[in-house]
Motif scaffolding. Structure first.
Motif, short mmCIF file in Angstrom:
data_model
loop_
_atom_site.label_atom_id
_atom_site.label_comp_id
_atom_site.label_asym_id
_atom_site.label_seq_id
_atom_site.Cartn_x
_atom_site.Cartn_y
_atom_site.Cartn_z
N VAL A 53 2.15 5.19 0.70
CA VAL A 53 2.09 6.18 1.78
C VAL A 53 1.18 7.31 1.31
O VAL A 53 1.33 7.81 0.19
CB VAL A 53 3.50 6.73 2.09
N ASP A 72 -5.80 0.29 6.49
CA ASP A 72 -5.32 1.48 7.20
C ASP A 72 -4.74 2.48 6.21
O ASP A 72 -4.96 3.70 6.34
CB ASP A 72 -4.27 1.08 8.23
N SER A 73 -4.01 1.98 5.23
CA SER A 73 -3.43 2.86 4.22
C SER A 73 -4.52 3.55 3.41
O SER A 73 -4.43 4.76 3.14
CB SER A 73 -2.51 2.06 3.28
N PRO A 111 0.84 -1.21 0.00
CA PRO A 111 0.00 0.00 0.00
C PRO A 111 0.87 1.25 0.00
O PRO A 111 1.92 1.28 0.65
CB PRO A 111 -0.80 -0.13 1.30
#
Length: 286
Positions: free
Chosen positions: A119, A165-166, A117
């Motif tokens: 940033v 979460d990403s 994933p």
């Protein structure tokens, strides 16, 4: 002297004659584990010797599960089927996997860990969402059958949670309302999984030719079908037969991702400034 020379020559000839066999055997043996080498030598020395079965491991269970899904689809996957493929009983699998539901979560985690994933970058959040969708589609297609598993399980494993979460971070950093971002994390994987699931069905039902050629034939058949409909009964389908059958599977996937991203942004911009729990009635706005 002549005898000695003949003897040495004979040994040398025998050595060179046997070298290819010996070296190839040793080369193959070097790639095996100690236990595998012992099994190989014992089986050669004693024709009646039966090699020991490979131990059941979680890695072998996962590999077998993916192989079954690639061949026969997700519906064929069961603990009993895996046990049959491994030459054991279902009970021996439960020492590694608690249930079929847990196995699904493990398989999803394996798929989720196959891509990294990004940033969150607020300046590129729209393209990042699309990039994640593309990566998920590729990962699902490379792990045949997993798309069907995704539809029936809430991913709670570590690698899947890292991806989720990403995605939440990308959406919130991009300026979307937290509630919109939260629901989008559920919506986007469902879209990707649906596309991948459809593609897996088409691949297994195909005739062995490349999917691009099969897709082209299907599009041509659909165009002929839409064009042949009675225009008085289906005026819009017949008049738009060309645009209805335009675009590849990739084109349509990209279109869907663009619609989702634009829709999320539009909904977020109109979201009232209220507590996340105060969800507006979106049906009234529609």
């Amino acid at each position: 002297m002549v005898y000695v020379l003949r003897t040495v020559y004979g040994l040398r000839t025998l050595f060179y004659f046997r070298t290819p066999f010996v070296s190839s055997t040793l080369f193959a043996m070097a790639k095996k584990t100690r236990e595998e080498r012992e099994e190989l030598w014992r089986s050669r020395l004693d024709p009646t010797y039966k090699p020991r079965k490979k131990p059941i491991t979680l890695e072998r269970i996962v590999e077998t599960a993916f192989a079954i899904m690639a061949k026969d689809g997700y519906e064929a996957l069961s603990m009993r089927r895996i046990a049959q493929e491994l030459g054991t009983g279902p009970a021996s699998l439960y020492a590694h996997v608690e249930s079929k539901a847990e196995l699904d979560r493990i398989l999803i985690d394996e798929m989720a860990g196959s891509f990294d994933p990004p940033v969150p970058d607020p300046e590129r959040w729209r393209e990042q969402v699309k990039d994640v969708g593309r990566a998920m589609r590729t990962a699902m297609n490379e792990h045949a059958g997993i798309a069907r598993a995704v539809m029936g399980v809430v991913p709670t494993s570590e690698k899947a949670m890292v991806a989720a979460d990403s995605m939440v971070g990308i959406l919130i950093e991009g300026g979307l309302h937290p509630q919109v971002a939260a629901w989008a994390v559920d919506l986007l994987p469902l879209y990707v999984a649906a596309v991948s699931f459809e593609e897996s069905i088409q691949e297994r039902a195909g005739d062995g030719r490349p999917l691009e050629k099969q897709e082209a034939d299907l599009v041509e058949q659909l165009h002929t079908f839409f064009s042949s409909l009675p225009p008085e009964r289906f005026p819009n389908l017949t008049a738009n037969a060309d645009v209805l059958t335009t675009g590849s599977g990739d084109d349509r996937f990209e279109f869907g991702m663009s619609v989702l991203v634009a829709g999320l942004e539009a909904v977020s911009n109109s979201w009232p400034e209220a507590k996340p729990a105060d969800v507006p009635d979106l049906r009234a706005e529609a």
